[in-house]
Design a protein around this motif. Sequence first.
Motif, mmCIF file in Angstrom:
data_model
loop_
_atom_site.group_PDB
_atom_site.id
_atom_site.type_symbol
_atom_site.label_atom_id
_atom_site.label_comp_id
_atom_site.label_asym_id
_atom_site.label_seq_id
_atom_site.Cartn_x
_atom_site.Cartn_y
_atom_site.Cartn_z
ATOM 1 N N LYS A 7 4.857 36.560 -54.542
ATOM 2 C CA LYS A 7 4.522 37.964 -54.727
ATOM 3 C C LYS A 7 5.328 38.492 -55.903
ATOM 4 N N TYR A 8 4.657 39.179 -56.819
ATOM 5 C CA TYR A 8 5.329 39.749 -57.984
ATOM 6 C C TYR A 8 5.545 41.250 -57.768
ATOM 7 N N PHE A 9 6.679 41.728 -58.259
ATOM 8 C CA PHE A 9 7.011 43.143 -58.138
ATOM 9 C C PHE A 9 7.408 43.705 -59.496
ATOM 10 N N THR A 10 7.075 44.968 -59.715
ATOM 11 C CA THR A 10 7.540 45.676 -60.904
ATOM 12 C C THR A 10 8.920 46.248 -60.614
ATOM 13 N N PRO A 11 9.738 46.512 -61.630
ATOM 14 C CA PRO A 11 11.029 47.169 -61.393
ATOM 15 C C PRO A 11 10.877 48.499 -60.660
ATOM 16 N N ALA A 12 9.800 49.218 -60.937
ATOM 17 C CA ALA A 12 9.569 50.506 -60.265
ATOM 18 C C ALA A 12 9.375 50.313 -58.766
ATOM 19 N N GLU A 13 8.740 49.219 -58.379
ATOM 20 C CA GLU A 13 8.525 48.951 -56.950
ATOM 21 C C GLU A 13 9.842 48.616 -56.262
ATOM 22 N N VAL A 14 10.755 47.989 -56.969
ATOM 23 C CA VAL A 14 12.067 47.688 -56.400
ATOM 24 C C VAL A 14 12.882 48.972 -56.262
ATOM 25 N N ARG A 15 12.785 49.848 -57.249
ATOM 26 C CA ARG A 15 13.610 51.067 -57.265
ATOM 27 C C ARG A 15 13.373 51.983 -56.087
ATOM 28 N N VAL A 16 12.170 51.992 -55.527
ATOM 29 C CA VAL A 16 11.886 52.923 -54.427
ATOM 30 C C VAL A 16 12.593 52.513 -53.129
ATOM 31 N N HIS A 17 13.061 51.284 -53.064
ATOM 32 C CA HIS A 17 13.782 50.807 -51.870
ATOM 33 C C HIS A 17 15.285 50.999 -52.116
ATOM 34 N N ASN A 18 15.729 52.237 -52.021
ATOM 35 C CA ASN A 18 17.077 52.574 -52.503
ATOM 36 C C ASN A 18 17.951 53.295 -51.483
ATOM 37 N N THR A 19 17.716 53.007 -50.186
ATOM 38 C CA THR A 19 18.564 53.586 -49.145
ATOM 39 C C THR A 19 19.102 52.463 -48.265
ATOM 40 N N ILE A 20 20.126 52.770 -47.481
ATOM 41 C CA ILE A 20 20.733 51.745 -46.624
ATOM 42 C C ILE A 20 19.748 51.261 -45.566
ATOM 43 N N ASP A 21 18.742 52.089 -45.234
ATOM 44 C CA ASP A 21 17.745 51.698 -44.236
ATOM 45 C C ASP A 21 16.549 50.985 -44.856
ATOM 46 N N ILE A 124 9.150 37.753 -56.730
ATOM 47 C CA ILE A 124 9.590 37.553 -58.106
ATOM 48 C C ILE A 124 9.517 38.873 -58.871
ATOM 49 N N LEU A 125 10.539 39.147 -59.662
ATOM 50 C CA LEU A 125 10.523 40.330 -60.510
ATOM 51 C C LEU A 125 9.716 40.016 -61.768
ATOM 52 N N SER A 126 8.747 40.859 -62.072
ATOM 53 C CA SER A 126 7.915 40.626 -63.251
ATOM 54 C C SER A 126 8.762 40.637 -64.520
ATOM 55 N N LYS A 127 8.505 39.663 -65.387
ATOM 56 C CA LYS A 127 9.209 39.627 -66.665
ATOM 57 C C LYS A 127 8.653 40.677 -67.618
ATOM 58 N N THR A 144 -5.039 54.787 -63.541
ATOM 59 C CA THR A 144 -4.089 54.039 -64.356
ATOM 60 C C THR A 144 -3.136 53.287 -63.440
ATOM 61 N N LEU A 145 -2.977 52.001 -63.686
ATOM 62 C CA LEU A 145 -2.131 51.151 -62.835
ATOM 63 C C LEU A 145 -1.072 50.432 -63.660
ATOM 64 N N GLU A 146 0.137 50.352 -63.126
ATOM 65 C CA GLU A 146 1.144 49.455 -63.677
ATOM 66 C C GLU A 146 1.062 48.157 -62.895
ATOM 67 N N VAL A 147 0.883 47.054 -63.590
ATOM 68 C CA VAL A 147 0.723 45.762 -62.930
ATOM 69 C C VAL A 147 1.697 44.763 -63.544
ATOM 70 N N CYS A 148 1.824 43.630 -62.902
ATOM 71 C CA CYS A 148 2.671 42.554 -63.418
ATOM 72 C C CYS A 148 1.825 41.635 -64.293
ATOM 73 N N SER A 149 2.342 41.279 -65.439
ATOM 74 C CA SER A 149 1.576 40.440 -66.358
ATOM 75 C C SER A 149 1.274 39.068 -65.761
ATOM 76 N N GLU A 150 2.078 38.642 -64.787
ATOM 77 C CA GLU A 150 1.881 37.327 -64.167
ATOM 78 C C GLU A 150 0.768 37.340 -63.109
ATOM 79 N N GLU A 151 0.329 38.502 -62.693
ATOM 80 C CA GLU A 151 -0.641 38.603 -61.606
ATOM 81 C C GLU A 151 -2.046 38.220 -62.069
ATOM 82 N N ILE A 152 -2.779 37.533 -61.192
ATOM 83 C CA ILE A 152 -4.181 37.261 -61.456
ATOM 84 C C ILE A 152 -4.993 38.477 -61.004
ATOM 85 N N MET A 153 -6.250 38.517 -61.380
ATOM 86 C CA MET A 153 -7.061 39.708 -61.153
ATOM 87 C C MET A 153 -7.226 40.041 -59.669
ATOM 88 N N THR A 154 -7.296 39.026 -58.813
ATOM 89 C CA THR A 154 -7.418 39.327 -57.389
ATOM 90 C C THR A 154 -6.180 40.069 -56.876
#
Length: 222
Positions: A7-21, A124-127, A144-154
């Motif tokens: 599974k690929y993630f954008t940095p923005a997707e990681v940033r939203v998980h920013n609490t101890i819970d 994996i964090l998208s390069k 408008t979508l932000e996507v990972c360059s490594e992702e396939i269309m599906t």
Amino acid sequence: MSSIRPKYFTPAEVRVHNTIDDLWVSFLGRVFNLTPLCDRYKGDVLLKPIVQAAGQDISHWFNPKTKSDDGASIRTHIDPLTGCVIPYCPNGRFVHIPPPYPDSNWANDFGRPWWKDDEYLVGILSKKTRTIKIINTLTSQEQTLEVCSEEIMTEILQRYLKYNAHAASYTWKYDGKNLDMNKTLEQNGIEDDDEEFYKLSMNDDTFLRAIHLYFNDDLTEA
């Protein structure tokens, strides 16, 4: 070798998980969910540097030259007082890092340290991320979508489902040609213009590559 794609993630997707819970971090190109670790060590002062880094990339905590199949290695330095090589923790010692000096209270029975434990690995964090425009020709709706360059269309389709639950009932096209849903944007001939836009000081949001969706029979109905 497993055929399951990571599974690929954008940095923005990681940033939203920013609490101890709900705490994620990324380092050396991988994304970790440390929420279970926080639950396990809640109230421990050694958790503080990790909580402060919630949602961030912490690659600078690790030595990329020693990365191996066994996992990442913490950066080290020479203690000026003892001359010993010890972990380098500029933000303070954290969970699973031993004390710099002998300590009878230190328990090392936790098994693998969390940064080497794939229990916490989620993907994996998208390069390189890309921004694309998806146009539904049936409704004229644009998204408008932000996507990972490594992702396939599906996988990009999966991101789009929250805007259109029947996205799989459409033919996806670019420049009038059907897209191969098992290939990436680049493999489908949808080039990344970011560098050119940067050189020309252009606002790339104005010139986004557009994918057009053409409605087929709605086979996604229950």
